[in-house]
Motif scaffolding. Structure first.
Motif, short mmCIF file in Angstrom:
data_model
loop_
_atom_site.label_atom_id
_atom_site.label_comp_id
_atom_site.label_asym_id
_atom_site.label_seq_id
_atom_site.Cartn_x
_atom_site.Cartn_y
_atom_site.Cartn_z
N THR A 42 0.71 -1.36 0.03
CA THR A 42 0.20 -0.03 -0.13
C THR A 42 0.98 1.37 0.01
OG1 THR A 42 -1.65 -1.00 1.07
CG2 THR A 42 -1.65 1.14 1.21
N ILE A 43 1.98 1.30 0.83
CA ILE A 43 2.73 2.39 0.91
C ILE A 43 3.49 2.61 -0.59
CG2 ILE A 43 4.93 3.31 1.85
CD1 ILE A 43 4.03 1.73 4.47
N ALA A 44 3.85 1.50 -1.06
CA ALA A 44 4.59 1.69 -2.31
C ALA A 44 3.86 2.03 -3.43
CB ALA A 44 5.27 0.30 -2.86
N ALA A 45 2.39 1.45 -3.64
CA ALA A 45 1.42 2.13 -4.59
C ALA A 45 1.01 3.61 -4.20
CB ALA A 45 0.29 1.28 -4.33
N GLN A 46 1.09 3.76 -2.98
CA GLN A 46 0.70 5.47 -2.82
C GLN A 46 1.79 6.29 -3.09
OE1 GLN A 46 1.46 7.35 0.53
NE2 GLN A 46 0.02 8.93 0.29
N ARG A 47 3.13 5.80 -2.87
CA ARG A 47 4.24 6.74 -3.40
C ARG A 47 4.32 6.75 -4.92
NH1 ARG A 47 9.57 4.65 0.21
NH2 ARG A 47 8.75 5.37 2.03
N SER A 48 4.33 5.65 -5.50
CA SER A 48 3.99 5.55 -7.02
C SER A 48 3.01 6.55 -7.57
CB SER A 48 3.89 4.44 -7.27
OG SER A 48 3.73 4.33 -8.84
N PHE A 49 1.66 6.56 -6.78
CA PHE A 49 0.63 7.34 -7.33
C PHE A 49 0.92 8.74 -7.14
CE2 PHE A 49 -3.33 9.89 -6.80
CZ PHE A 49 -4.04 9.50 -7.72
N CYS A 50 1.63 9.33 -6.10
CA CYS A 50 2.05 10.63 -5.82
C CYS A 50 3.09 10.83 -6.58
CB CYS A 50 2.32 10.73 -4.33
SG CYS A 50 0.90 10.52 -3.07
N GLU A 51 4.13 10.14 -6.73
CA GLU A 51 5.06 10.69 -7.87
C GLU A 51 4.71 10.98 -9.16
OE1 GLU A 51 8.04 7.61 -7.24
OE2 GLU A 51 8.71 7.99 -5.26
N ALA A 52 3.58 9.97 -9.80
CA ALA A 52 2.97 10.13 -10.88
C ALA A 52 2.30 11.50 -10.96
CB ALA A 52 2.01 9.15 -11.16
N GLU A 53 1.60 11.82 -9.93
CA GLU A 53 0.85 13.12 -9.94
C GLU A 53 1.89 14.20 -9.95
OE1 GLU A 53 -2.64 13.74 -9.19
OE2 GLU A 53 -2.76 11.69 -9.94
N LYS A 54 2.96 14.22 -9.65
CA LYS A 54 4.20 15.37 -9.58
C LYS A 54 4.70 15.69 -11.03
CE LYS A 54 5.66 14.72 -4.83
NZ LYS A 54 6.64 14.31 -3.81
N LYS A 55 4.70 14.64 -11.95
CA LYS A 55 5.23 14.79 -13.22
C LYS A 55 4.09 15.26 -14.20
CE LYS A 55 8.27 10.88 -12.57
NZ LYS A 55 8.75 9.58 -12.89
#
Length: 55
Positions: A42-55
């Protein structure tokens, strides 16, 4: 470490624990590691989602 080496190591640890712990202890350890894995995923998925939102 290669993928197959990692899975062999995990299997060896599991077998060692299985020979030392009671069924109740194994059951508890299994659910603890399941929750740990789910939470880490869950943490990894949330990080990935947030990183994609920053791009």
């Amino acid at each position: 470490m290669q993928t197959c080496e990692l899975t062999v190591a995990i299997t060896a640890v599991s077998n060692a624990l299985g020979n030392q712990l009671t069924t109740r202890e194994l059951s508890l350890l299994a659910v603890i590691f399941t929750q740990l894995g789910d939470t880490l995923a869950t943490i990894a998925a949330q990080r990935s989602f947030c990183e994609a939102e920053k791009k």
